[in-house]
Scaffold this active site. Structure first.
Site, PDB file in Angstrom:
ATOM      1  N   ASP A   4      17.945 154.563  18.170  1.00 23.58           N
ATOM      2  CA  ASP A   4      18.189 155.911  17.647  1.00 23.58           C
ATOM      3  C   ASP A   4      16.936 156.409  16.950  1.00 23.58           C
ATOM      4  OD1 ASP A   4      20.781 156.127  18.520  1.00 23.58           O
ATOM      5  OD2 ASP A   4      21.709 156.107  16.545  1.00 23.58           O
ATOM      6  N   HIS A  47      18.020 154.829   9.097  1.00 20.30           N
ATOM      7  CA  HIS A  47      18.912 153.868   8.438  1.00 20.30           C
ATOM      8  C   HIS A  47      18.107 152.719   7.831  1.00 20.30           C
ATOM      9  CE1 HIS A  47      22.697 155.225  10.907  1.00 20.30           C
ATOM     10  NE2 HIS A  47      22.154 156.200  10.204  1.00 20.30           N
ATOM     11  N   ASP A 106      18.248 162.503   8.794  1.00 23.88           N
ATOM     12  CA  ASP A 106      18.362 162.821  10.223  1.00 23.88           C
ATOM     13  C   ASP A 106      17.433 163.948  10.653  1.00 23.88           C
ATOM     14  OD1 ASP A 106      20.202 160.851  10.980  1.00 23.88           O
ATOM     15  OD2 ASP A 106      21.936 162.063  10.466  1.00 23.88           O
ATOM     16  N   ASP A 116      33.829 163.966  19.670  1.00 26.87           N
ATOM     17  CA  ASP A 116      32.906 165.079  19.909  1.00 26.87           C
ATOM     18  C   ASP A 116      33.370 165.853  21.138  1.00 26.87           C
ATOM     19  OD1 ASP A 116      31.236 164.034  17.880  1.00 26.87           O
ATOM     20  OD2 ASP A 116      30.113 162.829  19.324  1.00 26.87           O
ATOM     21  N   ASP A 124      20.838 160.230   3.931  1.00 24.62           N
ATOM     22  CA  ASP A 124      20.506 160.176   5.350  1.00 24.62           C
ATOM     23  C   ASP A 124      20.076 161.562   5.832  1.00 24.62           C
ATOM     24  OD1 ASP A 124      20.399 159.349   7.986  1.00 24.62           O
ATOM     25  OD2 ASP A 124      22.567 159.207   8.236  1.00 24.62           O
ATOM     26  N   LYS A 179      23.553 150.309   8.949  1.00 22.74           N
ATOM     27  CA  LYS A 179      23.187 151.336   7.964  1.00 22.74           C
ATOM     28  C   LYS A 179      23.507 150.762   6.588  1.00 22.74           C
ATOM     29  CE  LYS A 179      23.697 156.258   6.919  1.00 22.74           C
ATOM     30  NZ  LYS A 179      24.514 157.479   7.011  1.00 22.74           N
ATOM     31  N   ASP A 225      19.056 160.723  17.516  1.00 23.15           N
ATOM     32  CA  ASP A 225      20.245 160.854  16.673  1.00 23.15           C
ATOM     33  C   ASP A 225      19.788 161.533  15.386  1.00 23.15           C
ATOM     34  OD1 ASP A 225      22.572 160.738  15.313  1.00 23.15           O
ATOM     35  OD2 ASP A 225      22.792 158.566  15.337  1.00 23.15           O
ATOM     36  N   MET A 285      25.440 156.084  27.273  1.00 22.68           N
ATOM     37  CA  MET A 285      26.040 155.430  26.097  1.00 22.68           C
ATOM     38  C   MET A 285      27.148 156.314  25.562  1.00 22.68           C
ATOM     39  SD  MET A 285      26.158 155.742  22.487  1.00 22.68           S
ATOM     40  CE  MET A 285      24.680 156.305  21.612  1.00 22.68           C
ATOM     41  N   GLU A 338      18.526 152.557  13.950  1.00 23.99           N
ATOM     42  CA  GLU A 338      18.150 153.964  13.738  1.00 23.99           C
ATOM     43  C   GLU A 338      17.028 154.037  12.709  1.00 23.99           C
ATOM     44  OE1 GLU A 338      21.266 156.906  13.415  1.00 23.99           O
ATOM     45  OE2 GLU A 338      20.167 157.957  11.837  1.00 23.99           O
ATOM     46  N   GLU A 350      25.156 149.443  15.217  1.00 22.46           N
ATOM     47  CA  GLU A 350      24.195 150.308  14.532  1.00 22.46           C
ATOM     48  C   GLU A 350      24.295 150.076  13.036  1.00 22.46           C
ATOM     49  OE1 GLU A 350      24.208 154.391  15.766  1.00 22.46           O
ATOM     50  OE2 GLU A 350      23.565 155.089  13.792  1.00 22.46           O
ATOM     51  N   HIS A 398      30.624 160.672  20.742  1.00 22.62           N
ATOM     52  CA  HIS A 398      31.814 159.993  20.233  1.00 22.62           C
ATOM     53  C   HIS A 398      33.011 160.623  20.938  1.00 22.62           C
ATOM     54  CE1 HIS A 398      28.981 160.025  16.784  1.00 22.62           C
ATOM     55  NE2 HIS A 398      29.466 158.840  16.503  1.00 22.62           N
TER      56      HIS A 398
END
Lengths: 396, 396, 396, 396
Positions: free
Chosen positions: D245, D220, D257, D57, D255, D183, D293, D88, D217, D181, D54
Site C-alpha cells: 500500500d 502505517h 493517507d 465499498d 493516519d 497498523k 491506499d 485484490m 502500508e 495489513e 472492501h
C-alpha cells in the site's frame, strides 16, 4: 465525602463529550444522540458545576432562528431548574464543508466573512447565557501542504479576526474573555498556533492581549510530546491560563480524548498538584472550571458514557487527595529541601546586588569549586520522584 | 556558478559541528580533535562566510587566562587571514558536571551565579570579536521529573538572567542581540522553552524584548513533530527570527543533526523558498547567516566530515535554485491562484468596513451559500503540492 | 515484608546501570567509576538476586588476558561470597570506533570477523559463569541513510552470525540461550530488528529458532509508540520471552532509561499484572529474572544511584501488590465479566463445529442482529479501566 | 513516454480512496459518493491496471442479496469493458457498530462468528472476481486499555480465524493468498499486530504460513516512526511481501493517507529503488500491484480527487526514473563501493571456513588493528546519501 463531586469542585463537561455519538474516521456512530436537556440534568445529578457547548451541539448548522431560540430557551430553563451554569461556550467552525480550509484563515474570503459572523452571533449568545469564557479552537486553521498558504498571511488574518472579536466585546460591554485552544495537528496536517507557546506568542501581537488567554488541553500538548504540567506552569507564569481542558492521551498519536488520568497518570498527578497546591500559600493556582473535554470510548453504550463521566471527576478528586497528602508528608518536605528548590526561589543576585558586584565576587567564579559537582552535590531528584509516585499509588 | 558557495551566501558553521569527535551515548569518539585554526581555513576554502563557537570549543573549561587569550588571538589572526567572520558565538552551559541541573535555572544558586559570570565573560568576547548575535541554548535547563522543580520559579530565574544580560549589553554599549534556541528534550527529559512558540512567549515577558529573538533549529522543532517552515513563518511574523540553525532530522526521535535536506526534504524546500523568496517583492525574508548546526555522522572519517560540510551548502543552493524556478513557473502561478491565496492576502473586512457593516451585509451570512462548498469549491492544494514536488525533483 | 526485595524476587541489575558514569551526548561524566566488586556487594545488600554485564563493563576493550582473567576471578569470588548470580551476560559491540557501522552487519568484513570472535569469547565466559541467557543488543546494526546498505544483505549477515553462535553452543554443549534485544533507533538512525515483532520474525528464519528468543526493553518499544504489555503478551504467545529489561520512558523521544514505573505507570502496572498473574491458574507467566536496565539520572551522586536502584525494586513490588489486590477484588471480577473476556477465551467455532456447520448456522449471520450493537451491548471497558487505575492508586 | 501510466505499471487504487467522501473525526463529508462504475472507467482512462475494494465499498452493509449481486455484476461488466482487473479485495470489519470491539477478536463471540461469515462470503467473491490477494486489515482488533482483553487470548482467536480462512481456500481450491495489513493504532488505541514485524512473527504461528503474507502500508509503519524501506526489505527477506500500500505520511501523528511521495520523499525514493532495482540482476524485487491506499484531501473537490490520483502514479514513475539514473551513474557506483557494500554481500566466514578456522585465524582477532578505525576507515555514507538526494532532485 471528598471523593463525591459537588458544584464547589467546578467540574464542567462539554455537551459534545458525553453527547459524542462515536463516529470516527473508520466507523459510523455507535450511539444515538443525547439531548442537551437530558445531558444537563444527568450532569447535575452527578455533581457537576456546569456544561459547555459549541453552537451546533445545541442546534444544527441549518437551524432556523426559531429552532435556535427554542433550544436556547430550553437550555436556560434547564439551567434554572438544575442550578447548572454555562461558564464557557465555543463555536463550531470546523465540521461543515464550508470550513474545509478553515474559518478565520480560509483562503476563501467569503468563508472568512461567514465565519466571523457565525462567531459574533455566538458571542452574543455567550453574553446572554452569562458565559465568561469564549473558547476558540481553530482546528481547521492550518494546512496539509507547505505551499497551501503563506503562514504569515494566515496569521495576519487570524489576528484581524481576533482583534475584531476583542473590539466587539469591548464595544458591547460584554464581560467575556477569549481562550485559544492550541493543537498541533488533526484534523489538519499542521494547525496554526500548534502549542500553548505559539498561542501565547501570538496573543502578544493582538490589540488587546489582556482579553485573550489559553484553553490548553492535556492531550493536545502531549500529541507534540510536550510536558503538559510544564506548559501550564508557563501559562500561569504569563497570566494566560483562562480555562483548561482535562482528558487523557497515551503518547504521540491521534487525538484519543480518554478520561482524565487514563493516559499519563504521573503527569496528571503533577498537574492537579500544580492547580490545587501551586498557588500563593499553597492554595489553588487556578480557580476556574475543571473542564473535561474527552470522548467516551466508541465501545461503550450509554451506561459506559456515564461511567466515564463519573470516572473523570473521581480521577481528579483522587489525584487532589493524593496531592494534599504528598505536600503534607514531612519526608516529602525533606526530600524537596534536598533538591534545593528553596534556592531556586531565591533570586540569583542578592538583594541590591549589581552586576558589577557579582563580577567582583570572586567566590562566584574565580574561586568557585566547579569540580565539587563531579561525584558529589547530587540533586536527589529520583528519591523525590519515587516519593511522589508512592503517594500517587497511595503507598505511604 | 550558482551551486558553488561564496561568502555572499552567508553560510556559517559551528566549530563544534565539523569538530565533533563523534562520541555518542553508546560509543566513544571515532575522530580526533580538529583545531579551530585548521577548521576556519578549511571552511574559508569551501566558500563559507563565517564560523561560530561555544567558548569551550575554542578553549577548554579549565583553560588559564593565558591559554584562553592565546586561542582567541589565534582565531582573530585566522579571521584576518581568511576573511572569515564570527557573526555569532554562544556559551557552553551544559557539558561540565556543574551544569547537571542546568545553568541559569539550576536549583543550586551558586551554580547560577557561576553560569551568569561565565556568560557575561563570553558576551565580552562576542563584543571583542564583533559577533552581533549571542545564542543561548538552554539544553540543561529543565527536568526529568515533574517534581524536580517548580517550572514557574525556574522561569523567573531564567527571566532574571535574561534581563541581566540584556541590561549588560545596554550598559556596555554592545551591539549584540540574543537569540534563544528552543529544544523540546534531550539531554533533559523536558527542556524549558521547548518550542519556538514557548520561547517567543517568554521573550515577551522580558524587560527588553527587543533585544531577544530566536535561533530556531530544524531538528529541534521536528523532534516535537512540528512543521519547521510554519514555525519560522510565525517567528518572522513576530519579528523574532534573529538567527537560524539548519540541519536534518528524520522524525520524532533523538536529535540526529543530519546534513540540511537529508531529513524532511519537502519541508527543507518550503523553508528555503520562504527564506529566499518570502520577503517583500519576493526577495529574502531573512538576511542573516545560514548557519549549519549539524553533526557529521559517526561513521565518517575526516574526508567524510568535509564531504558533509560541502553537502550542507550544496543542498541549500540546490533548494534555492529549485525554489526560484518554482516561483517563476506560470503553471505554478496559476495553481497558486486556484488555491485562492491572493484572497488570503486581502483583509477579511473591506477597506473602512466596520463590524456593523459586516453584520448588515446579508451576503456574508444570511444569504451566503454554505452548501456550495459540498462537492464544489475545492482548493486545489494537491495539484499545487504536486507541482512543488516536481520542481523539487527537477522534473519540470 | 512483601515490599522488601529478596533473591526470591529475582531482581537483577546490569553493572552498566548503577555503574553508568553519566556522560551523555551533551555532557561529560558526573560520576566516577564503580567497581564490579563494590557493585555486586551493594546489590546483594539491597536484596538483588544477580548482576549482569557486558564484557567491557568488567574489563576494558584493551585488557590483556591477565587483566581479563583477574577481573573474572574477582567477580566469581564476589559471587561466592555474596550468593549473587550472573544469570545473563552480553557483549559490547557498539562502543569502540571499530563498531561504528555495526558489528555482525558492518559493511567491513574484517570488522564482522572480529566481532564474531569477540562474541564467541564472551559465550565461553557466559558458560564459565553459568549464565544461561546471552543477550544480543545490536544497537549499532543499522544505518542513518537508506542507501548505506541493502537491509536484506545485512539481515543475511545477521543470520549467518546468529546461526554460527547457535551452532557453537550446540557444539560446545553449553546450556545457553540467546535473547535478542530490539530497539528502533539510537544510536543509529534506524536499527535492524527495530521491535519485538521484527526480531521474532527474524528468529523464525534461523537454523535453530528454539535457541533464540527476546530480551524486550520497556523503553525501546515505547520509543516506537508501541504498547509494551501487548508486545510482551505476543512474545509469550510465541514462546519467546527469554529475558526482560525493565525501565521507564516518557514517550517517543531519546532513550531515557528511567526507573521502572517512572514513565508510563499504567502500562507498568498491566505489565507486572501479566508477568505475575497471567500464567496458568493465575500464576507467573514469566519466571526468569526481573532485570533492570536503566540509568540513574545524571543529576544524581552515588547516594542517588543507590536510591534509584532501590526505587526500581520497590516499584515492582508495589505494582505486584496492587495487581494481586486487583485480581482479588470481586468488583473487578464482575467488571471483567461485563467486558465478556470469558467469551474471548472460548473458541469461536464450537467444539467439533466445522466451517460448513458455521455456514449453515443462520443465527450466526442471516438472523444475527447486528443493529443491537448500536446504542447497546457496550463493553464496559472504561469502568474496568477506572477500577484498574483505582487499584493502582491504592484507592480501593 | 515513461511518465505516462500504463497497465504494465500495475497501478491499482482502492475504490475507497478516490471514493472517500472526506468525513473525518471533526467534520462531515465534503464530497458526494462516487460510483464504482464511474470510478473504474475513470481509473482505466488514467492508465491504471486495476481497482480494489472492501465489500461495503461496492454494496452497503445492509444490501439485500439482489442488490449485492447487481453491484457485483455491474462491476464485472465494467471490468470487461475497460480491461481493468480486480487483483485484490478486502472486507470491511471495522465500520459498523457491531465491530466496535473488533471482528475476529471481539470479546463478543457472536460478533466473531458473524465476522467470520462475512469474510468467508467475501473470499468467495474474491474467487469469483479472480482476485489472487485477500487483504486483512484488522483495524478494530485491539484495545484502548490494557485490561480490556488478554492479548494472548485475542491472538489465539486471531489465529483461529486465520487458520480457518486458510483451510477454507485450500478446501475450496481457490488460488488466493492472504495479506495482513499491520497498523500500530487508530482507530483503536493499540492495534494487534502493530508492525510488519509483529505480523510476520504471528504468521509463523499459523497452520499454513505459506498462505499468508503482508500488505504493508507506508504511513502505517511511519506512524510508529519506523523506516518503511527497511521494513519492506525485511519482508522481502522473509518472502512475505504479498502486496503493498503506497501513500504519504508526515511523521508520527494521525493516519494522513497523503499522495505517495508527498510525505517522506527520500524514503519513498529508496522504496521505489528497492522495488524496481533490488531484485536479482538489478530487476524488480516485487512484481505485484503498486496499490495506492491514500485519501484525496478533504479540501479537494472531484477535480482535485482525480489530480491526486494522477499525482500518485506520476510520483511513482518519476521516482522510478530517478532510481534508474541513480543506479546507472558511475559516480554512484564508485561511492557505493567506497561504503564497502560489496563486502557486506560476502559471507563473513570464507567458503568452507569453520568456526574453528576462524578462531585459529589470529588476523581476525589477536592481530586485528581495531585502532585503525579511529580517525580512519570512514564509510563514506554521507557522500553517497548526497549523491542519492541529488539524483532524487534531478540535479545530476
Amino acid at each position: 465525602m471528598a471523593l463525591t463531586p459537588t458544584p464547589a469542585d467546578k467540574f464542567t463537561f462539554g455537551l459534545w463529550t458525553i453527547g459524542w455519538q462515536a463516529a470516527d474516521p473508520f466507523g459510523s456512530a455507535t450511539r444515538g444522540p443525547l439531548g442537551a436537556i437530558e445531558a444537563i440534568h444527568k450532569l447535575a445529578e452527578l455533581g457537576a458545576y456546569g456544561m459547555t457547548f459549541h453552537d451546533n451541539d445545541l442546534f444544527p448548522f441549518e437551524a432556523t432562528e426559531a429552532e435556535r431560540r427554542a433550544a436556547i430557551d430550553a437550555l436556560k430553563a434547564a439551567c434554572d431548574e438544575t442550578g447548572m451554569t454555562i461558564p464557557m461556550i465555543t463555536t463550531n467552525t470546523f465540521s461543515h464543508p464550508v470550513f474545509k480550509d478553515g474559518g478565520v484563515t480560509s483562503n476563501d474570503r467569503a468563508v472568512r466573512r461567514f465565519t466571523i459572523r457565525k462567531i459574533l452571533r455566538n458571542i452574543d449568545l455567550a453574553a446572554e447565557l452569562g458565559a465568561s469564557t469564549f473558547v476558540m479552537w481553530g482546528g481547521r486553521e492550518g494546512a496539509e501542504y507547505d505551499f497551501s498558504k503563506d503562514i504569515r498571511v494566515a496569521l495576519e488574518r487570524y489576528r484581524e479576526a481576533a482583534n475584531l472579536f476583542g473590539q466587539y466585546v469591548i464595544d458591547q460591554g460584554y464581560d467575556i474573555k477569549f481562550a485559544i485552544e492550541p493543537k498541533p495537528n488533526e484534523p489538519r496536517g499542521d494547525i496554526l498556533l500548534p502549542t500553548v507557546g505559539h498561542a501565547m506568542a501570538f496573543i502578544n501581537t493582538l490589540d488587546h492581549p489582556e482579553l485573550v488567554g489559553l484553553n490548553p488541553e492535556v492531550g493536545h500538548e502531549q500529541m507534540a510530546g510536550l510536558n503538559f504540567t510544564a506548559g501550564i506552569a508557563q501559562a500561569l507564569d504569563h497570566g494566560k491560563l483562562f480555562h483548561i481542558d482535562l482528558n487523557g492521551q497515551r503518547g504521540i498519536k491521534y487525538d484519543q480524548d480518554l478520561v482524565f488520568g487514563h493516559g499519563d497518570l504521573i503527569n496528571a498527578f503533577s498537574l492537579v498538584d500544580l492547580l490545587e497546591n501551586g498557588g500563593p500559600g499553597g492554595g489553588k493556582a487556578y480557580t476556574g472550571p475543571r473542564h473535561f473535554d474527552y470522548k467516551p470510548s466508541r465501545t461503550e453504550d450509554i451506561d459506559g458514557v456515564w461511567e466515564s463521566a463519573k470516572a473523570n471527576m473521581r480521577m481528579y478528586l483522587l489525584l487532589k487527595e493524593r496531592a494534599t497528602a504528598f505536600r503534607a508528608d514531612p519526608d516529602v518536605q525533606e526530600a524537596i529541601a534536598a533538591t534545593r528548590q528553596h534556592e531556586l526561589a531565591q533570586t540569583t543576585l542578592g538583594d541590591g546586588e549589581s552586576v558589577a558586584d557579582l563580577v567582583a565576587d570572586s567566590s562566584a567564579y574565580e574561586d568557585f569549586d566547579a569540580e565539587a559537582y563531579f561525584d558529589g552535590k547530587g540533586f536527589g531528584f529520583v528519591k523525590l520522584q519515587q516519593l511522589a509516585v508512592e503517594h500517587l499509588m497511595g503507598a505511604r
